[in-house]
Design a protein around this motif. Structure first.
Motif, PDB file in Angstrom:
ATOM      1  N   PHE A   1       0.827  -1.199   0.000  1.00 18.77           N
ATOM      2  CA  PHE A   1       0.000   0.000   0.000  1.00 18.77           C
ATOM      3  C   PHE A   1       0.866   1.255   0.000  1.00 18.77           C
ATOM      4  O   PHE A   1       1.951   1.281   0.600  1.00 18.77           O
ATOM      5  CB  PHE A   1      -0.913   0.020   1.230  1.00 18.77           C
ATOM      6  N   LYS A   2       0.366   2.294  -0.638  1.00 19.77           N
ATOM      7  CA  LYS A   2       1.038   3.593  -0.602  1.00 19.77           C
ATOM      8  C   LYS A   2       0.623   4.374   0.640  1.00 19.77           C
ATOM      9  O   LYS A   2       1.377   5.201   1.147  1.00 19.77           O
ATOM     10  CB  LYS A   2       0.699   4.382  -1.869  1.00 19.77           C
ATOM     11  N   LYS A   3      -0.592   4.080   1.120  1.00 16.60           N
ATOM     12  CA  LYS A   3      -1.108   4.801   2.279  1.00 16.60           C
ATOM     13  C   LYS A   3      -2.292   4.026   2.836  1.00 16.60           C
ATOM     14  O   LYS A   3      -3.043   3.395   2.088  1.00 16.60           O
ATOM     15  CB  LYS A   3      -1.547   6.210   1.865  1.00 16.60           C
ATOM     16  N   THR A   4      -2.482   4.038   4.152  1.00 14.93           N
ATOM     17  CA  THR A   4      -3.644   3.397   4.770  1.00 14.93           C
ATOM     18  C   THR A   4      -4.203   4.292   5.873  1.00 14.93           C
ATOM     19  O   THR A   4      -3.467   5.082   6.477  1.00 14.93           O
ATOM     20  CB  THR A   4      -3.292   2.028   5.390  1.00 14.93           C
ATOM     21  N   SER A   5      -5.479   4.155   6.140  1.00 10.32           N
ATOM     22  CA  SER A   5      -6.093   4.870   7.260  1.00 10.32           C
ATOM     23  C   SER A   5      -7.329   4.110   7.708  1.00 10.32           C
ATOM     24  O   SER A   5      -7.851   3.253   6.985  1.00 10.32           O
ATOM     25  CB  SER A   5      -6.467   6.307   6.875  1.00 10.32           C
ATOM     26  N   GLU A   6      -7.816   4.431   8.900  1.00  7.64           N
ATOM     27  CA  GLU A   6      -8.956   3.722   9.474  1.00  7.64           C
ATOM     28  C   GLU A   6      -9.811   4.692  10.276  1.00  7.64           C
ATOM     29  O   GLU A   6      -9.300   5.510  11.028  1.00  7.64           O
ATOM     30  CB  GLU A   6      -8.462   2.585  10.373  1.00  7.64           C
ATOM     31  N   LYS A   7     -11.115   4.570  10.124  1.00 13.50           N
ATOM     32  CA  LYS A   7     -12.056   5.378  10.900  1.00 13.50           C
ATOM     33  C   LYS A   7     -13.084   4.458  11.525  1.00 13.50           C
ATOM     34  O   LYS A   7     -13.877   3.817  10.846  1.00 13.50           O
ATOM     35  CB  LYS A   7     -12.750   6.416  10.005  1.00 13.50           C
ATOM     36  N   LYS A   8     -13.067   4.395  12.867  1.00 13.11           N
ATOM     37  CA  LYS A   8     -14.004   3.528  13.578  1.00 13.11           C
ATOM     38  C   LYS A   8     -15.426   4.071  13.468  1.00 13.11           C
ATOM     39  O   LYS A   8     -15.641   5.281  13.409  1.00 13.11           O
ATOM     40  CB  LYS A   8     -13.597   3.413  15.044  1.00 13.11           C
ATOM     41  N   THR A   9     -16.396   3.164  13.451  1.00 12.77           N
ATOM     42  CA  THR A   9     -17.788   3.568  13.335  1.00 12.77           C
ATOM     43  C   THR A   9     -18.435   3.825  14.693  1.00 12.77           C
ATOM     44  O   THR A   9     -19.596   4.236  14.757  1.00 12.77           O
ATOM     45  CB  THR A   9     -18.593   2.497  12.586  1.00 12.77           C
ATOM     46  N   SER A  10     -17.703   3.559  15.798  1.00 17.93           N
ATOM     47  CA  SER A  10     -18.209   3.854  17.136  1.00 17.93           C
ATOM     48  C   SER A  10     -17.024   4.044  18.077  1.00 17.93           C
ATOM     49  O   SER A  10     -15.861   3.845  17.688  1.00 17.93           O
ATOM     50  CB  SER A  10     -19.102   2.722  17.642  1.00 17.93           C
ATOM     51  N   ASP A  11     -17.312   4.424  19.323  1.00 15.38           N
ATOM     52  CA  ASP A  11     -16.263   4.616  20.327  1.00 15.38           C
ATOM     53  C   ASP A  11     -15.960   3.337  21.107  1.00 15.38           C
ATOM     54  O   ASP A  11     -15.188   3.360  22.063  1.00 15.38           O
ATOM     55  CB  ASP A  11     -16.670   5.724  21.301  1.00 15.38           C
ATOM     56  N   LEU A  12     -16.570   2.226  20.707  1.00 14.56           N
ATOM     57  CA  LEU A  12     -16.327   0.960  21.383  1.00 14.56           C
ATOM     58  C   LEU A  12     -14.909   0.470  21.104  1.00 14.56           C
ATOM     59  O   LEU A  12     -14.261   0.918  20.149  1.00 14.56           O
ATOM     60  CB  LEU A  12     -17.340  -0.077  20.904  1.00 14.56           C
ATOM     61  N   PRO A  13     -14.390  -0.454  21.929  1.00 17.66           N
ATOM     62  CA  PRO A  13     -13.056  -1.030  21.646  1.00 17.66           C
ATOM     63  C   PRO A  13     -13.017  -1.649  20.247  1.00 17.66           C
ATOM     64  O   PRO A  13     -14.049  -2.051  19.699  1.00 17.66           O
ATOM     65  CB  PRO A  13     -12.904  -2.095  22.733  1.00 17.66           C
ATOM     66  N   TRP A  14     -11.816  -1.758  19.705  1.00 19.97           N
ATOM     67  CA  TRP A  14     -11.644  -2.186  18.312  1.00 19.97           C
ATOM     68  C   TRP A  14     -12.356  -3.502  17.998  1.00 19.97           C
ATOM     69  O   TRP A  14     -12.913  -3.671  16.925  1.00 19.97           O
ATOM     70  CB  TRP A  14     -10.156  -2.297  17.980  1.00 19.97           C
ATOM     71  N   HIS A  15     -12.317  -4.460  18.959  1.00 23.06           N
ATOM     72  CA  HIS A  15     -12.892  -5.777  18.671  1.00 23.06           C
ATOM     73  C   HIS A  15     -14.411  -5.795  18.793  1.00 23.06           C
ATOM     74  O   HIS A  15     -15.046  -6.812  18.467  1.00 23.06           O
ATOM     75  CB  HIS A  15     -12.280  -6.829  19.605  1.00 23.06           C
ATOM     76  N   GLU A  16     -15.023  -4.696  19.237  1.00 29.54           N
ATOM     77  CA  GLU A  16     -16.474  -4.633  19.370  1.00 29.54           C
ATOM     78  C   GLU A  16     -17.112  -3.700  18.351  1.00 29.54           C
ATOM     79  O   GLU A  16     -18.319  -3.451  18.404  1.00 29.54           O
ATOM     80  CB  GLU A  16     -16.847  -4.180  20.790  1.00 29.54           C
ATOM     81  N   THR A  17     -16.327  -3.168  17.458  1.00 28.06           N
ATOM     82  CA  THR A  17     -16.864  -2.229  16.487  1.00 28.06           C
ATOM     83  C   THR A  17     -16.329  -2.537  15.097  1.00 28.06           C
ATOM     84  O   THR A  17     -15.424  -3.362  14.929  1.00 28.06           O
ATOM     85  CB  THR A  17     -16.497  -0.786  16.873  1.00 28.06           C
ATOM     86  N   THR A  18     -16.930  -1.914  14.119  1.00 27.00           N
ATOM     87  CA  THR A  18     -16.412  -1.975  12.759  1.00 27.00           C
ATOM     88  C   THR A  18     -15.702  -0.668  12.446  1.00 27.00           C
ATOM     89  O   THR A  18     -15.798   0.311  13.181  1.00 27.00           O
ATOM     90  CB  THR A  18     -17.542  -2.207  11.743  1.00 27.00           C
ATOM     91  N   SER A  19     -14.988  -0.682  11.345  1.00 28.04           N
ATOM     92  CA  SER A  19     -14.310   0.537  10.905  1.00 28.04           C
ATOM     93  C   SER A  19     -14.307   0.584   9.385  1.00 28.04           C
ATOM     94  O   SER A  19     -14.390  -0.458   8.719  1.00 28.04           O
ATOM     95  CB  SER A  19     -12.876   0.592  11.447  1.00 28.04           C
ATOM     96  N   VAL A  20     -14.236   1.790   8.878  1.00 22.36           N
ATOM     97  CA  VAL A  20     -14.076   1.989   7.442  1.00 22.36           C
ATOM     98  C   VAL A  20     -12.597   2.220   7.190  1.00 22.36           C
ATOM     99  O   VAL A  20     -11.998   3.134   7.754  1.00 22.36           O
ATOM    100  CB  VAL A  20     -14.901   3.189   6.938  1.00 22.36           C
ATOM    101  N   GLN A  21     -12.023   1.365   6.381  1.00 25.73           N
ATOM    102  CA  GLN A  21     -10.587   1.439   6.129  1.00 25.73           C
ATOM    103  C   GLN A  21     -10.328   1.871   4.691  1.00 25.73           C
ATOM    104  O   GLN A  21     -11.040   1.466   3.772  1.00 25.73           O
ATOM    105  CB  GLN A  21      -9.946   0.073   6.411  1.00 25.73           C
ATOM    106  N   TYR A  22      -9.306   2.710   4.563  1.00 25.97           N
ATOM    107  CA  TYR A  22      -8.927   3.210   3.235  1.00 25.97           C
ATOM    108  C   TYR A  22      -7.545   2.676   2.897  1.00 25.97           C
ATOM    109  O   TYR A  22      -6.624   2.706   3.723  1.00 25.97           O
ATOM    110  CB  TYR A  22      -8.903   4.733   3.226  1.00 25.97           C
TER     111      TYR A  22
END
Length: 703
Positions: free
Chosen positions: A156-177
């Motif tokens: 990858f040239k670049k990656t980023s992540e935006k969580k869909t909630s304030d829950l811990p990572w394993h309890e939420t989804t995220s939109v990843q670029y």
């Protein structure tokens, strides 16, 4: 007379005939319609349905089901329960007829036709199934999902992540670029939105492979978006991660490649491009065999002899995060079962793990079984969750004299043999090879909390060609947690290569304690024949560790207790460092070892980390190490006298040196499978796999 009534009467007469015998024998053939006698074989499903009544009539002895040659196609799993399984006094035996090799198959045959590119409509086969077809087999071999690039990986040239909630990572989804190379983005842009969402991308980050579909392309940059489980902060996807795309419609350009579209039409390029028709097998059953009792009434005394279990998987959906592909199921699953045996069987062409001795399963054996071509790993032992009490602990599982090869076809971070919360198991005299992550893994508790995984014996195994230089933090044999009584001895481990850090032969990871590792031969690793992250009172004695790309042995975290004993070992280098890490600061009993550098070039003995996590290091010669640490006082820097180590002959030619350090020679040739020449020959990894493995390692080392 009604045909169904006539069949019932026929079966009833068969019951009367069999009831007077202590041992009953029934015969089955694919699509059989008889009464189960040798002259009139029944179907497998018919005979299984007869078992409850037969058990009532015959409470002792055995009921043998003889499978004649052929393929037994399933539309659902075979289910063995307390009602149709054995008992304390009655064995149920599923056995291949002499000289037969019956196949229990979860696959369906399809015909693909066309000119150049062959195709078939699978919509009726896959109707109602969520997800995408994962596996296609031609002439008993797994075909390749069309991919970009055709060989190797992208970054990858670049990656980023935006969580869909304030829950811990394993309890939420995220939109990843993910920003990708421009030429790859251009190829994806040519696809329709429907075909784009059918593209699967696979990202290798540390010890995990994340597999998902693409949501959409960016309109402002050369990237794509994907929504899925949030990523853990300690194992992010970034610019160092390897990835490739597959099931890309416009990437169908090589022989033996295939794609499936949004309408479940499969397209395939045959090996012989002149062919206009090819038969293939598509897995349509997720599990082939379920053996399930309950905690008060377990399934008992069921044997399988000489049977092949093939072609099982479920459609692909986005993978969940997890070490060792822990979220992936198996083709054969046992729960609440005792005294189940698989002898001289095969488990092949699976999309997931091969077999899982899961919950409350005890005193079971796999002996001389061939486990090959696996979507995930080979054998799983124990549940993922801690049992409520030790009475329901999976235990006493024996995996002996088995060949377990070529896994990770769908989930490369799976393990050859994976023991989680389970005790008193024996993994003995197996050949385990060609996995992308770890050969054998023992334990499932991180740190010093209670772990039931005790008294596990990993003995006389040949573990080799592990890692493929695609994942990190892995090993030939890996342990976790407090494990008194666990022994890892008399194994030969070699050719273990990681992508980044952590390609070790023997690896005592977080909290590994009271484990004995003795009489092992380990060579050809990337970052060491042995590594301890942190643990307590481990014994690492009388091993031969040779030839690594970076170091021969590592030690990461010093604690306020004795971490391990390291004595009577022979370490043979070819220019690499012998020790790296916290050997100076740690509480370790290290002495009476023999070190030797077969490379005439002078090399430093040790790179000593000043502080855990600190990149500032001291470098020491062997004499400086002895003087400054006060350790290894009775150790030698001298040729140990191996006969021909460059050709992997580590027999002792001159015993005078090793006698000085108290090293006791052991016969490492006893590791691996035992028995006839044909079985041992089958355990030899094919040359083409070794060539591809070596190529993958070389290319990674050049980066």
């Amino acid at each position: 007379m009604n045909k169904r009534l006539l069949l019932v009467i026929t079966f009833f007469n068969a019951f009367i005939h069999f009831a007077n015998a202590a041992d009953i024998t029934l015969y089955v053939i694919p699509k059989g319609k008889g009464n189960g006698t040798k002259q009139s074989p029944a179907s497998l499903q018919q005979v299984i349905s007869m078992l409850p009544q037969l058990k009532k009539e015959n409470q002792k002895g055995s009921i043998s089901i003889i499978l004649k040659n052929g393929t037994y196609e399933l539309s659902e799993p075979i289910r063995i329960t307390p009602e149709n399984g054995g008992s304390k006094d009655l064995k149920i035996i599923f056995k291949a007829e002499i000289n037969a090799r019956p196949i229990i198959s979860g696959g369906k045959r399809i015909t693909m036709t066309g000119d150049g590119i062959l195709s078939a409509d699978l919509s009726s086969l896959l109707k109602g199934k969520e997800g995408m077809l994962q596996d296609l087999y031609i002439d008993g071999k797994r075909a390749v999902r069309a991919r970009r690039p055709n060989i190797g990986f992208l970054k990858f040239k670049k990656t980023s992540e935006k969580k869909t909630s304030d829950l811990p990572w394993h309890e939420t989804t995220s939109v990843q670029y993910y920003e990708i190379p421009a030429e790859t983005y251009t190829e994806l842009k040519k696809l329709s939105p429907e075909k784009l969402k059918n593209v699967r991308f696979n990202v290798y980050h540390k010890w995990i492979v994340t597999s998902r579909n693409i949501d959409s392309l960016s309109t402002t940059s050369s990237g794509f978006y994907s929504t899925g489980q949030g990523l853990p902060p300690y194992n992010k996807i970034d610019e160092t991660s390897l990835f490739f795309l597959e099931n890309v419609a416009n990437a169908l350009d090589l022989k033996n490649e295939w794609v499936i579209d949004e309408n479940n039409r499969v397209n395939y390029i045959p090996e012989d491009t002149g062919k206009k028709k090819v038969e293939a097998i598509v897995p349509v059953v997720e599990k082939l065999l379920l053996i399930e009792g309950d905690s008060e009434n377990v399934v008992n005394n069921v044997f399988f002899q000489g049977i092949s279990f093939c072609y099982a998987n479920k459609p692909f959906t986005a993978s969940k995060y997890g070490q060792a592909a822990a979220a992936v199921d198996a083709a054969i699953v046992l729960n609440d079962a005792e005294n189940i045996r698989f002898e001289n069987c095969s488990i092949m062409h699976t999309g997931q793990y091969a077999i899982w001795f899961k919950k409350n399963t005890k005193y079971c054996t796999m002996s001389k079984c061939y486990v090959n071509d696996l979507g995930a790993g080979g054998v799983r032992i124990g549940p993922m969750e801690l049992p409520k009490d030790t009475l329901t602990l999976t235990s006493n599982i024996n995996i002996e004299n088995c060949i377990i090869h070529s896994g990770g076809k769908n989930y490369p971070h799976a393990v050859g043999v994976h023991i989680t919360h389970s005790a008193n198991n024996n993994i003995v005299h197996n050949d385990i090879a060609d996995f992308g992550y770890t050969g054998i893994s023992v334990g499932w508790v991180w740190g010093y909390a209670f772990s039931p995984s005790i008294n596990n014996k990993v003995l006389y195994n040949h573990v080799h060609h592990i890692g493929w230089a695609i994942l990190s933090d892995m090993a030939g044999i890996y342990t976790l947690g407090v494990s008194p009584g666990t022994e890892i001895s008399h194994n030969v481990v070699h050719d273990v290569y990681s992508y980044g850090y952590g390609g070790w032969g023997l690896y005592t990871d977080e909290g590994s304690s009271s484990i004995r590792m003795e009489n092992n031969l380990v060579y050809h690793t990337k970052t060491g024949g042995f590594h301890q992250h942190f643990g307590k009172n481990n014994i690492i004695n009388n091993n031969i560790i040779a030839f690594s790309k970076k170091f021969l042995a590592q030690f990461t975290r010093a604690e306020d207790h004795q971490s391990f004993e390291f004595k009577h070992n022979i370490l043979l280098a070819d220019g690499e460092r012998f020790l790296e890490g916290r050997w100076q600061q740690g509480i370790i009993n290290i002495d009476s070892n023999c070190y030797w550098n077969s490379n005439n070039k002078k090399s430093l003995f040790m790179i000593s980390s000043v502080k855990y996590g600190n990149k500032t290091n001291d470098t020491l010669s062997f004499k400086q190490w002895q003087q400054t640490s006060g350790k290894d006082k009775n150790s030698l820097f001298q040729n140990p006298g191996f006969k021909d180590p460059e050709k992997y002959d580590f027999t002792i030619h001159n015993p005078s040196v090793i006698q000085q350090i108290g090293f006791i020679p052991f016969d490492y040739n006893k590791a691996g499978v035992t028995g006839d020449k044909q079985w041992k020959k089958l355990a030899v990894l094919p040359e083409n796999i070794i060539r591809e493995f070596d190529k993958s390692v070389r290319e990674t080392m050049l980066e």
